[in-house]
Design a protein around this motif. Structure first.
Motif, PDB file in Angstrom:
ATOM      1  N   LEU A  46      -0.529  -1.233 -25.244  1.00 43.72           N
ATOM      2  CA  LEU A  46       0.297  -2.433 -25.372  1.00 43.72           C
ATOM      3  C   LEU A  46       0.837  -2.891 -24.017  1.00 43.72           C
ATOM      4  N   ARG A  47       1.297  -1.940 -23.211  1.00 44.49           N
ATOM      5  CA  ARG A  47       1.829  -2.282 -21.892  1.00 44.49           C
ATOM      6  C   ARG A  47       0.745  -2.879 -21.000  1.00 44.49           C
ATOM      7  N   ASP A  48      -0.441  -2.275 -21.006  1.00 44.45           N
ATOM      8  CA  ASP A  48      -1.540  -2.782 -20.180  1.00 44.45           C
ATOM      9  C   ASP A  48      -1.940  -4.196 -20.608  1.00 44.45           C
ATOM     10  N   LYS A  49      -1.981  -4.415 -21.924  1.00 37.72           N
ATOM     11  CA  LYS A  49      -2.345  -5.738 -22.433  1.00 37.72           C
ATOM     12  C   LYS A  49      -1.291  -6.771 -22.020  1.00 37.72           C
ATOM     13  N   ALA A  50      -0.010  -6.421 -22.148  1.00 34.78           N
ATOM     14  CA  ALA A  50       1.069  -7.358 -21.800  1.00 34.78           C
ATOM     15  C   ALA A  50       1.085  -7.647 -20.306  1.00 34.78           C
ATOM     16  N   SER A  51       0.882  -6.636 -19.472  1.00 37.77           N
ATOM     17  CA  SER A  51       0.916  -6.878 -18.025  1.00 37.77           C
ATOM     18  C   SER A  51      -0.304  -7.664 -17.567  1.00 37.77           C
ATOM     19  N   SER A  52      -1.475  -7.425 -18.169  1.00 41.06           N
ATOM     20  CA  SER A  52      -2.646  -8.227 -17.784  1.00 41.06           C
ATOM     21  C   SER A  52      -2.480  -9.677 -18.239  1.00 41.06           C
ATOM     22  N   HIS A  53      -1.838  -9.881 -19.401  1.00 43.58           N
ATOM     23  CA  HIS A  53      -1.575 -11.245 -19.865  1.00 43.58           C
ATOM     24  C   HIS A  53      -0.592 -11.953 -18.918  1.00 43.58           C
ATOM     25  N   ALA A  54       0.445 -11.235 -18.480  1.00 39.37           N
ATOM     26  CA  ALA A  54       1.420 -11.804 -17.541  1.00 39.37           C
ATOM     27  C   ALA A  54       0.749 -12.133 -16.209  1.00 39.37           C
ATOM     28  N   ASN A  55      -0.134 -11.272 -15.748  1.00 41.28           N
ATOM     29  CA  ASN A  55      -0.860 -11.536 -14.498  1.00 41.28           C
ATOM     30  C   ASN A  55      -1.759 -12.760 -14.625  1.00 41.28           C
ATOM     31  N   GLN A  56      -2.422 -12.871 -15.779  1.00 41.52           N
ATOM     32  CA  GLN A  56      -3.292 -14.035 -16.018  1.00 41.52           C
ATOM     33  C   GLN A  56      -2.460 -15.323 -15.995  1.00 41.52           C
ATOM     34  N   GLN A  57      -1.304 -15.304 -16.646  1.00 39.47           N
ATOM     35  CA  GLN A  57      -0.447 -16.498 -16.652  1.00 39.47           C
ATOM     36  C   GLN A  57       0.043 -16.836 -15.250  1.00 39.47           C
ATOM     37  N   ARG A  58       0.379 -15.812 -14.479  1.00 42.25           N
ATOM     38  CA  ARG A  58       0.832 -16.043 -13.104  1.00 42.25           C
ATOM     39  C   ARG A  58      -0.281 -16.684 -12.274  1.00 42.25           C
ATOM     40  N   ARG A  59      -1.512 -16.222 -12.460  1.00 45.52           N
ATOM     41  CA  ARG A  59      -2.645 -16.805 -11.726  1.00 45.52           C
ATOM     42  C   ARG A  59      -2.901 -18.249 -12.168  1.00 45.52           C
ATOM     43  N   GLU A  60      -2.709 -18.518 -13.459  1.00 43.57           N
ATOM     44  CA  GLU A  60      -2.880 -19.894 -13.960  1.00 43.57           C
ATOM     45  C   GLU A  60      -1.845 -20.825 -13.346  1.00 43.57           C
ATOM     46  N   MET A  61      -0.600 -20.347 -13.246  1.00 43.46           N
ATOM     47  CA  MET A  61       0.473 -21.183 -12.684  1.00 43.46           C
ATOM     48  C   MET A  61       0.179 -21.528 -11.221  1.00 43.46           C
ATOM     49  N   ARG A  62      -0.391 -20.602 -10.503  1.00 45.23           N
ATOM     50  CA  ARG A  62      -0.678 -20.846  -9.084  1.00 45.23           C
ATOM     51  C   ARG A  62      -1.971 -21.631  -8.890  1.00 45.23           C
ATOM     52  N   GLY A  63      -2.744 -21.766  -9.952  1.00 48.19           N
ATOM     53  CA  GLY A  63      -3.997 -22.501  -9.850  1.00 48.19           C
ATOM     54  C   GLY A  63      -5.157 -21.633  -9.383  1.00 48.19           C
ATOM     55  N   LYS A  64      -5.006 -20.335  -9.413  1.00 50.58           N
ATOM     56  CA  LYS A  64      -6.060 -19.424  -8.959  1.00 50.58           C
ATOM     57  C   LYS A  64      -7.065 -19.116 -10.065  1.00 50.58           C
ATOM     58  N   ALA A  65      -6.672 -19.287 -11.322  1.00 52.21           N
ATOM     59  CA  ALA A  65      -7.564 -18.962 -12.436  1.00 52.21           C
ATOM     60  C   ALA A  65      -7.609 -20.145 -13.391  1.00 52.21           C
ATOM     61  N   PRO A  66      -8.734 -20.330 -14.072  1.00 53.74           N
ATOM     62  CA  PRO A  66      -8.810 -21.409 -15.065  1.00 53.74           C
ATOM     63  C   PRO A  66      -7.913 -21.084 -16.261  1.00 53.74           C
ATOM     64  N   PRO A  67      -7.336 -22.085 -16.892  1.00 50.97           N
ATOM     65  CA  PRO A  67      -6.439 -21.825 -18.031  1.00 50.97           C
ATOM     66  C   PRO A  67      -7.203 -21.254 -19.225  1.00 50.97           C
ATOM     67  N   LYS A  68      -6.565 -20.331 -19.942  1.00 51.71           N
ATOM     68  CA  LYS A  68      -7.170 -19.742 -21.144  1.00 51.71           C
ATOM     69  C   LYS A  68      -7.114 -20.717 -22.311  1.00 51.71           C
ATOM     70  N   GLY A  69      -6.028 -21.498 -22.372  1.00 52.53           N
ATOM     71  CA  GLY A  69      -5.868 -22.444 -23.463  1.00 52.53           C
ATOM     72  C   GLY A  69      -6.244 -23.845 -23.011  1.00 52.53           C
ATOM     73  N   ALA A  70      -5.657 -24.856 -23.676  1.00 49.88           N
ATOM     74  CA  ALA A  70      -5.951 -26.247 -23.359  1.00 49.88           C
ATOM     75  C   ALA A  70      -5.381 -26.638 -22.002  1.00 49.88           C
ATOM     76  N   GLU A  71      -4.205 -26.124 -21.696  1.00 49.17           N
ATOM     77  CA  GLU A  71      -3.602 -26.437 -20.393  1.00 49.17           C
ATOM     78  C   GLU A  71      -3.025 -25.158 -19.768  1.00 49.17           C
ATOM     79  N   PRO A  72      -2.835 -25.131 -18.443  1.00 47.53           N
ATOM     80  CA  PRO A  72      -2.353 -23.915 -17.789  1.00 47.53           C
ATOM     81  C   PRO A  72      -0.921 -23.551 -18.201  1.00 47.53           C
ATOM     82  N   SER A  73      -0.616 -22.292 -18.063  1.00 49.08           N
ATOM     83  CA  SER A  73       0.717 -21.799 -18.438  1.00 49.08           C
ATOM     84  C   SER A  73       1.766 -22.390 -17.517  1.00 49.08           C
ATOM     85  N   ALA A  74       2.942 -22.667 -18.109  1.00 52.32           N
ATOM     86  CA  ALA A  74       4.047 -23.202 -17.318  1.00 52.32           C
ATOM     87  C   ALA A  74       4.917 -22.075 -16.765  1.00 52.32           C
ATOM     88  N   GLY A  75       4.912 -20.922 -17.403  1.00 53.40           N
ATOM     89  CA  GLY A  75       5.719 -19.791 -16.946  1.00 53.40           C
ATOM     90  C   GLY A  75       5.262 -18.508 -17.613  1.00 53.40           C
TER      91      GLY A  75
END
Length: 175
Positions: A46-75
């Protein structure tokens, strides 16, 4: 900074709340070892899944990764909070496992000491004469009869040589 239970509950879903609740004091001590290791594995996942999800969102906010959903994460405050809560629960679980290991070590140490004392008392109770031999009884401790000299061997040799020289001078004077 420590989190309140209300903040933790807000960050977790119902399944995760149940897992984290098992890591708290009264419940964690009642768990058997096999359930404790299964809970540890589940919590790590659970911890690994949550931290990888948080990292993915952080990369989306910075524009380094494509968004998983319709639009990039805001936070990613919620995901990082969830990872923090799960990491704290994991820390509690590891502390309980370490506490149990220390208790087992102490318990083993006491058992070994008691067994050694029992063996010693049995050996003293038998009162076997010193010079008799017994098959399959193992070695007996025989104390040293030689007294250890406190004089260094080099010093002993120096004194011996000095007395030889002195004796040779006396012999030469007489002769």
């Amino acid at each position: 900074m420590s989190l309140t239970r209300k903040e933790e509950e807000r960050a977790l879903n119902t399944d995760e709340r149940a897992v984290v609740a098992q890591t708290r004091h009264p419940a964690v001590q009642d768990l058997p070892d096999d359930e404790l290791s299964a809970l540890l594995k589940r919590l790590r996942d659970l911890r690994d899944k949550a931290s990888s999800h948080a990292n993915q969102q952080r990369r989306e906010m910075r524009g380094k990764a494509p968004p998983k959903g319709a639009e990039p994460s805001a936070g990613n405050a919620g995901s990082s909070l969830k990872a923090t809560v799960l990491a704290t629960a994991l820390k509690r679980l590891n502390a309980e496992i370490q506490r149990r290991e220390e208790m087992a070590k102490n318990h083993t140490l006491v058992e070994n000491a008691q067994r050694a004392l029992h063996m010693k008392m049995e050996a003293q109770r038998k009162n076997i004469p010193f010079n008799t031999r017994h098959a399959s009884q193992g070695m007996r401790d025989i104390p040293d009869k030689d007294v250890n000299s406190l004089v260094r061997p080099a010093e002993r040799g120096r004194l011996r040589k000095a007395s030889q020289v002195a004796q040779a001078k006396r012999d030469a004077a007489e002769g």
